[in-house]
Design an enzyme around this catalytic site. Structure first.
Site, PDB file in Angstrom:
ATOM      1  N   LYS A  52      10.718 -14.348  48.710  1.00 47.28           N
ATOM      2  CA  LYS A  52      11.087 -15.643  49.290  1.00 47.28           C
ATOM      3  C   LYS A  52      11.552 -16.601  48.191  1.00 47.28           C
ATOM      4  O   LYS A  52      12.552 -17.309  48.346  1.00 47.28           O
ATOM      5  CB  LYS A  52       9.898 -16.231  50.061  1.00 47.28           C
ATOM      6  N   GLN A  96       1.074 -18.349  52.711  1.00 48.49           N
ATOM      7  CA  GLN A  96       1.225 -16.921  52.995  1.00 48.49           C
ATOM      8  C   GLN A  96      -0.043 -16.354  53.622  1.00 48.49           C
ATOM      9  O   GLN A  96      -1.158 -16.590  53.139  1.00 48.49           O
ATOM     10  CB  GLN A  96       1.585 -16.161  51.693  1.00 48.49           C
ATOM     11  N   ASP A 119       7.332 -22.273  58.655  1.00 43.26           N
ATOM     12  CA  ASP A 119       6.913 -21.008  59.279  1.00 43.26           C
ATOM     13  C   ASP A 119       6.849 -21.150  60.803  1.00 43.26           C
ATOM     14  O   ASP A 119       6.786 -20.148  61.516  1.00 43.26           O
ATOM     15  CB  ASP A 119       5.506 -20.623  58.788  1.00 43.26           C
TER      16      ASP A 119
END
Ligand code: GUN
Length: 292
Positions: A52, A96, A119
């Protein structure tokens, strides 16, 4: 059979984003900045987060990786989240997953500012998505919708089966595909571990999205001829013949299913790269929301 090339499609999307960044730079605007929190040094998670961060560099975004120790307390992690919420240089960030067992994942995700939640995991954004209001869509389902659309695969009126009901993939996927949006309008069946006779259901499907996390779960005898297959799974299987000691397989038994499919995503190089591209797209959106 046509391979749905997520790697190439993601590269196209990243090129489009890079052009937008060039425009921002020309106009002396604020360059998008994505941050990622990772707790502990789990090999697979670290690989994903590093991809990412690398993707940010590729499109010209700024990025920050916040690596925290595995034994961090919930309180300390909440503090880090609050710092990112307050930091005006950060447009969007992710925490994460998975987090260690001693940390309440829901509590952390709920502390993320919904305006920075690229997200799309915060309940406010999940609610907006469900009500078809503009918001950040979770990157993996968003990437799958984009891949289907760019390959012009009809979803309207089609029988779609989603296997798996995770909050990150299966559940939002079933919602997006059934919605009355420009793209969607499918008849969706969501199957899971308590479903009786999955094979009877998958055999009727025009499109199957497999997001179960069980290596090679879907086999050729479970699908009809001409089906479109989206494989979200990625599992490392030990393989001593490979230099790195493992090979990556999806939730689909590629050899048998690809013989019957019209379209299928490979693993790797299918859904994975799309997830990253859509995270960048959400970050661009977050940047626009704050700077328009
Ligand atoms: N872990 C697995 N997939 C994801 C994702 O899309 N976002 C975050 N934050 N963690 C993940």
């Amino acid at each position: 059979m046509i391979l749905l090339d997520g790697k190439q499609t993601a590269a196209d999307i990243k090129d489009e984003i890079a052009l937008e960044v060039d425009k921002i730079r020309l106009n002396k605007g604020k360059i998008p900045h994505l941050a990622a929190i990772i707790v502990g040094a789990d090999g697979a998670s670290l690989t994903y987060v590093n991809s990412k961060v690398k993707a940010c560099k590729k499109v010209g975004f700024n990025s920050s990786l916040i690596e925290l120790p595995i034994d961090i307390t919930e309180e300390q992690l909440l503090h880090e989240v609050h710092l990112l919420n307050k930091d005006v240089t950060i447009d969007g960030y992710i925490v994460q997953l998975p987090l260690p067992d001693h940390i309440d994942e829901d509590l952390i995700l709920m502390a993320v500012d919904p305006n920075k939640d690229v997200d799309g995991f915060h309940p406010t954004n999940v609610g907006k998505m469900t009500l078809e209001l503009p918001t950040f869509l979770p990157a993996t389902p968003y990437g799958i919708m984009e891949l289907l659309e760019r390959y012009k695969i009809e979803t309207s009126g089609k029988d779609v089966v989603v296997i798996g009901r995770s909050h990150i993939v299966g559940r939002p996927m079933s919602i997006l595909l059934s919605q009355k949006r420009e793209y969607g309008n499918a008849t969706v069946t969501l199957v899971h571990s308590r479903t009786k006779n999955i094979k009877e259901i998958t055999k009727k499907a025009d499109i199957i999205v497999v997001a179960l996390g069980v290596a090679e779960f879907l086999t050729g005898d479970m699908v009809k001829k001409g089906v479109t297959i989206i494989d979200v799974g990625i599992t490392r299987l030990e393989d001593k013949t490979r230099k790195r000691g493992y090979r990556l397989v999806g939730d689909v038994h590629f050899e048998s299913v690809s013989k019957k499919a019209s379209y299928i995503t490979p693993v790797p190089g299918g859904v994975g790269p799309m997830t990253i591209a859509m995270l960048l797209k959400n970050t661009l959106l977050a940047n626009r929301k704050f700077n328009s």
